[in-house]
Motif scaffolding. Structure first.
Motif, PDB file in Angstrom:
ATOM      1  N   VAL A   1       0.044  57.549  -5.794  1.00 24.00           N
ATOM      2  CA  VAL A   1       0.661  56.391  -5.169  1.00 24.00           C
ATOM      3  C   VAL A   1      -0.040  55.104  -5.216  1.00 24.00           C
ATOM      4  O   VAL A   1       0.323  53.572  -5.019  1.00 24.00           O
ATOM      5  CB  VAL A   1       0.496  56.474  -3.245  1.00 24.00           C
ATOM      6  CG1 VAL A   1       1.054  55.164  -2.805  1.00 24.00           C
ATOM      7  CG2 VAL A   1       1.691  57.423  -2.957  1.00 24.00           C
ATOM      8  N   VAL A   2      -1.505  55.455  -5.758  1.00 28.07           N
ATOM      9  CA  VAL A   2      -2.564  54.647  -5.415  1.00 28.07           C
ATOM     10  C   VAL A   2      -2.422  53.742  -7.830  1.00 28.07           C
ATOM     11  O   VAL A   2      -2.642  52.937  -8.022  1.00 28.07           O
ATOM     12  CB  VAL A   2      -4.690  54.916  -5.900  1.00 28.07           C
ATOM     13  CG1 VAL A   2      -4.845  54.360  -6.840  1.00 28.07           C
ATOM     14  CG2 VAL A   2      -4.446  55.483  -4.227  1.00 28.07           C
ATOM     15  N   LYS A   3      -1.578  54.599  -8.176  1.00 29.09           N
ATOM     16  CA  LYS A   3      -1.579  54.549  -9.431  1.00 29.09           C
ATOM     17  C   LYS A   3      -0.185  53.436  -9.440  1.00 29.09           C
ATOM     18  O   LYS A   3       0.085  52.975 -10.883  1.00 29.09           O
ATOM     19  CB  LYS A   3      -1.405  55.855 -10.612  1.00 29.09           C
ATOM     20  CG  LYS A   3      -1.054  55.419 -12.235  1.00 29.09           C
ATOM     21  CD  LYS A   3      -1.014  57.235 -12.587  1.00 29.09           C
ATOM     22  CE  LYS A   3      -1.192  56.451 -14.163  1.00 29.09           C
ATOM     23  NZ  LYS A   3      -0.781  58.206 -14.939  1.00 29.09           N
ATOM     24  N   PHE A   4       1.216  54.515  -8.602  1.00 27.82           N
ATOM     25  CA  PHE A   4       2.844  53.204  -8.760  1.00 27.82           C
ATOM     26  C   PHE A   4       2.070  52.901  -7.359  1.00 27.82           C
ATOM     27  O   PHE A   4       2.984  52.922  -6.559  1.00 27.82           O
ATOM     28  CB  PHE A   4       3.205  54.106  -9.369  1.00 27.82           C
ATOM     29  CG  PHE A   4       2.790  55.450 -10.280  1.00 27.82           C
ATOM     30  CD1 PHE A   4       3.181  53.974 -11.946  1.00 27.82           C
ATOM     31  CD2 PHE A   4       2.948  56.132 -10.613  1.00 27.82           C
ATOM     32  CE1 PHE A   4       3.289  54.872 -13.036  1.00 27.82           C
ATOM     33  CE2 PHE A   4       2.019  56.864 -12.330  1.00 27.82           C
ATOM     34  CZ  PHE A   4       2.727  56.073 -13.556  1.00 27.82           C
ATOM     35  N   PRO A   5       1.783  51.896  -6.966  1.00 22.87           N
ATOM     36  CA  PRO A   5       2.251  51.507  -5.195  1.00 22.87           C
ATOM     37  C   PRO A   5       3.060  51.004  -5.436  1.00 22.87           C
ATOM     38  O   PRO A   5       3.290  50.945  -3.909  1.00 22.87           O
ATOM     39  CB  PRO A   5       0.875  50.699  -4.964  1.00 22.87           C
ATOM     40  CG  PRO A   5       0.949  50.296  -6.835  1.00 22.87           C
ATOM     41  CD  PRO A   5       0.828  51.089  -7.565  1.00 22.87           C
TER      42      PRO A   5
ATOM     43  N   THR B   1       5.882  56.826  -1.852  1.00 21.80           N
ATOM     44  CA  THR B   1       5.724  56.295  -0.519  1.00 21.80           C
ATOM     45  C   THR B   1       6.075  57.195   0.453  1.00 21.80           C
ATOM     46  O   THR B   1       5.876  57.878   1.234  1.00 21.80           O
ATOM     47  CB  THR B   1       5.609  54.810   0.058  1.00 21.80           C
ATOM     48  OG1 THR B   1       6.763  54.390  -0.282  1.00 21.80           O
ATOM     49  CG2 THR B   1       4.395  54.071  -1.128  1.00 21.80           C
ATOM     50  N   PHE B   2       7.630  57.589  -0.406  1.00 22.81           N
ATOM     51  CA  PHE B   2       8.316  58.386   1.052  1.00 22.81           C
ATOM     52  C   PHE B   2       7.592  59.800   0.752  1.00 22.81           C
ATOM     53  O   PHE B   2       7.790  60.345   1.923  1.00 22.81           O
ATOM     54  CB  PHE B   2       9.711  57.809  -0.107  1.00 22.81           C
ATOM     55  CG  PHE B   2      10.860  59.490   1.261  1.00 22.81           C
ATOM     56  CD1 PHE B   2      10.710  58.916   2.347  1.00 22.81           C
ATOM     57  CD2 PHE B   2      11.657  59.903   0.218  1.00 22.81           C
ATOM     58  CE1 PHE B   2      11.600  60.229   3.495  1.00 22.81           C
ATOM     59  CE2 PHE B   2      12.744  61.004   1.288  1.00 22.81           C
ATOM     60  CZ  PHE B   2      12.642  60.827   2.424  1.00 22.81           C
ATOM     61  N   LEU B   3       8.137  60.174  -0.818  1.00 22.48           N
ATOM     62  CA  LEU B   3       7.032  61.691  -0.382  1.00 22.48           C
ATOM     63  C   LEU B   3       6.061  61.559   0.390  1.00 22.48           C
ATOM     64  O   LEU B   3       5.674  63.095   0.797  1.00 22.48           O
ATOM     65  CB  LEU B   3       6.769  62.179  -1.874  1.00 22.48           C
ATOM     66  CG  LEU B   3       8.272  62.290  -2.758  1.00 22.48           C
ATOM     67  CD1 LEU B   3       7.440  63.046  -3.959  1.00 22.48           C
ATOM     68  CD2 LEU B   3       8.755  63.877  -1.869  1.00 22.48           C
ATOM     69  N   GLN B   4       4.957  60.740   0.226  1.00 21.51           N
ATOM     70  CA  GLN B   4       3.558  60.328   0.988  1.00 21.51           C
ATOM     71  C   GLN B   4       4.047  60.669   2.216  1.00 21.51           C
ATOM     72  O   GLN B   4       3.130  61.284   3.283  1.00 21.51           O
ATOM     73  CB  GLN B   4       2.926  59.263   0.742  1.00 21.51           C
ATOM     74  CG  GLN B   4       1.784  59.014   1.110  1.00 21.51           C
ATOM     75  CD  GLN B   4       0.891  57.894   1.110  1.00 21.51           C
ATOM     76  OE1 GLN B   4       1.675  56.642   1.044  1.00 21.51           O
ATOM     77  NE2 GLN B   4      -0.327  58.027   0.639  1.00 21.51           N
ATOM     78  N   ALA B   5       4.815  59.551   2.961  1.00 24.85           N
ATOM     79  CA  ALA B   5       4.988  60.101   4.057  1.00 24.85           C
ATOM     80  C   ALA B   5       5.484  60.472   4.654  1.00 24.85           C
ATOM     81  O   ALA B   5       5.173  60.996   5.763  1.00 24.85           O
ATOM     82  CB  ALA B   5       6.324  59.018   5.084  1.00 24.85           C
TER      83      ALA B   5
ATOM     84  N   ALA C   1      -0.511  57.723  10.239  1.00 29.36           N
ATOM     85  CA  ALA C   1      -0.117  57.627   8.296  1.00 29.36           C
ATOM     86  C   ALA C   1       1.032  57.432   7.869  1.00 29.36           C
ATOM     87  O   ALA C   1       1.621  56.712   7.768  1.00 29.36           O
ATOM     88  CB  ALA C   1      -1.590  57.941   7.638  1.00 29.36           C
ATOM     89  N   ALA C   2       1.674  58.664   8.547  1.00 30.72           N
ATOM     90  CA  ALA C   2       2.998  58.739   7.962  1.00 30.72           C
ATOM     91  C   ALA C   2       3.731  57.331   8.827  1.00 30.72           C
ATOM     92  O   ALA C   2       4.256  56.597   7.354  1.00 30.72           O
ATOM     93  CB  ALA C   2       3.819  59.568   8.830  1.00 30.72           C
ATOM     94  N   HIS C   3       3.465  56.418  10.223  1.00 27.28           N
ATOM     95  CA  HIS C   3       4.256  55.888  10.129  1.00 27.28           C
ATOM     96  C   HIS C   3       4.286  54.583   9.181  1.00 27.28           C
ATOM     97  O   HIS C   3       4.972  53.287   8.523  1.00 27.28           O
ATOM     98  CB  HIS C   3       4.053  55.354  11.534  1.00 27.28           C
ATOM     99  CG  HIS C   3       4.882  53.999  11.933  1.00 27.28           C
ATOM    100  ND1 HIS C   3       4.909  52.775  12.131  1.00 27.28           N
ATOM    101  CD2 HIS C   3       5.560  54.373  13.475  1.00 27.28           C
ATOM    102  CE1 HIS C   3       5.572  52.403  12.669  1.00 27.28           C
ATOM    103  NE2 HIS C   3       5.544  52.716  13.564  1.00 27.28           N
ATOM    104  N   ASP C   4       3.144  54.058   8.523  1.00 26.28           N
ATOM    105  CA  ASP C   4       2.712  53.109   7.961  1.00 26.28           C
ATOM    106  C   ASP C   4       3.519  53.094   6.625  1.00 26.28           C
ATOM    107  O   ASP C   4       3.789  52.342   5.671  1.00 26.28           O
ATOM    108  CB  ASP C   4       0.983  53.028   7.437  1.00 26.28           C
ATOM    109  CG  ASP C   4       0.397  52.399   8.979  1.00 26.28           C
ATOM    110  OD1 ASP C   4       1.150  51.823   9.677  1.00 26.28           O
ATOM    111  OD2 ASP C   4      -0.787  52.712   9.190  1.00 26.28           O
ATOM    112  N   ALA C   5       3.956  54.343   6.169  1.00 29.10           N
ATOM    113  CA  ALA C   5       3.826  54.676   5.010  1.00 29.10           C
ATOM    114  C   ALA C   5       5.347  54.598   4.768  1.00 29.10           C
ATOM    115  O   ALA C   5       5.614  54.554   3.601  1.00 29.10           O
ATOM    116  CB  ALA C   5       3.329  56.147   4.075  1.00 29.10           C
TER     117      ALA C   5
ATOM    118  N   LEU D   1       9.453  51.738   3.639  1.00 26.85           N
ATOM    119  CA  LEU D   1      11.595  50.130   3.647  1.00 26.85           C
ATOM    120  C   LEU D   1      11.552  48.925   3.489  1.00 26.85           C
ATOM    121  O   LEU D   1      11.579  48.153   2.663  1.00 26.85           O
ATOM    122  CB  LEU D   1      11.201  50.162   5.028  1.00 26.85           C
ATOM    123  CG  LEU D   1      11.766  51.900   5.250  1.00 26.85           C
ATOM    124  CD1 LEU D   1      12.729  51.552   6.761  1.00 26.85           C
ATOM    125  CD2 LEU D   1      13.310  52.246   4.314  1.00 26.85           C
ATOM    126  N   ALA D   2       9.665  48.571   3.459  1.00 28.99           N
ATOM    127  CA  ALA D   2       9.444  47.159   2.398  1.00 28.99           C
ATOM    128  C   ALA D   2      10.281  47.135   1.273  1.00 28.99           C
ATOM    129  O   ALA D   2      10.105  46.230   0.759  1.00 28.99           O
ATOM    130  CB  ALA D   2       8.184  46.762   3.399  1.00 28.99           C
TER     131      ALA D   2
END
Length: 204
Positions: A33-37, A43-47, A58-62, A67-68
């Protein structure tokens, strides 16, 4: 702004680590995510990973970031809404799901969404009908089908006269159900709140 996306092979490896419950999956996905923000798939995987490890804020933010970046990412939008629903944020979940109504009538996510809305209303017959339709239409996401089958199984348990859920409610009248519902909407989930809380926040 960076616009490049993660290559498919690297993305698949990260998803596999997550699916296997690898201890290094969180760090690997965070690094990507840092490399490809600006890659909403990451970001979906991260969430989803953050939900799995209980880092819900943190999941809420991800999810919101996903969706943004990609408002039309239908699966991510559904899962974010489900996450909100199981967290007791009923009105917000329904709001997030709203754009999914633009999906074609035959799309399996439309049927899942219709079933979830029935669940909010305690329309259990509607839940069963829509979930079964979704399972029959969904040929791409078997983990989601498994989640729907599990929800249907627990629904069957919840509506049996002498089931575990019912006994829990009889022994603790109102206490657990009230703790699962947002104060502003005390009747929004009713029986469904207990079912969803027992199901938890699995995301696929």
């Amino acid at each position: 702004m960076q616009t490049n996306l993660c290559d498919d092979e690297t993305l698949a490896k990260a998803a596999a680590l997550m699916a296997q419950g690898d201890a290094g999956a969180t760090e690997a996905i965070d690094a990507l995510v840092v490399k490809f923000p600006n890659d909403p798939r990451l970001t979906f995987l991260q969430a989803s990973m953050l939900v799995a490890v209980g880092r819900l804020v943190a999941a809420h933010d991800a999810f919101a970031r996903t969706l943004a970046l990609a408002p039309d990412f239908a699966l991510a939008r559904y899962q974010y809404g489900f996450f909100l629903l199981t967290s007791g944020e009923v009105a917000r979940a329904l709001e997030v799901w709203g754009p999914l109504d633009r999906l074609p009538d035959g799309d399996y996510l439309r049927s899942v969404l219709d079933g979830m809305r029935c669940l909010v209303r305690d329309d259990f017959a509607g839940v069963r009908s829509h979930f079964q339709t979704a399972i029959s239409r969904n040929m791409d996401n078997e983990p989601l089908n498994n989640d729907l089958r599990l929800l249907l199984q627990r629904l069957d348990q919840a509506i049996e006269p002498n089931n575990q859920f019912g006994n829990d409610q009889a022994e603790q009248p109102g206490d657990e159900r009230e703790s699962l519902q947002p104060a502003a909407e005390p009747e929004a989930l009713s029986e469904a709140s207990l079912l969803l809380q027992r199901f938890g926040t699995k995301l696929h």
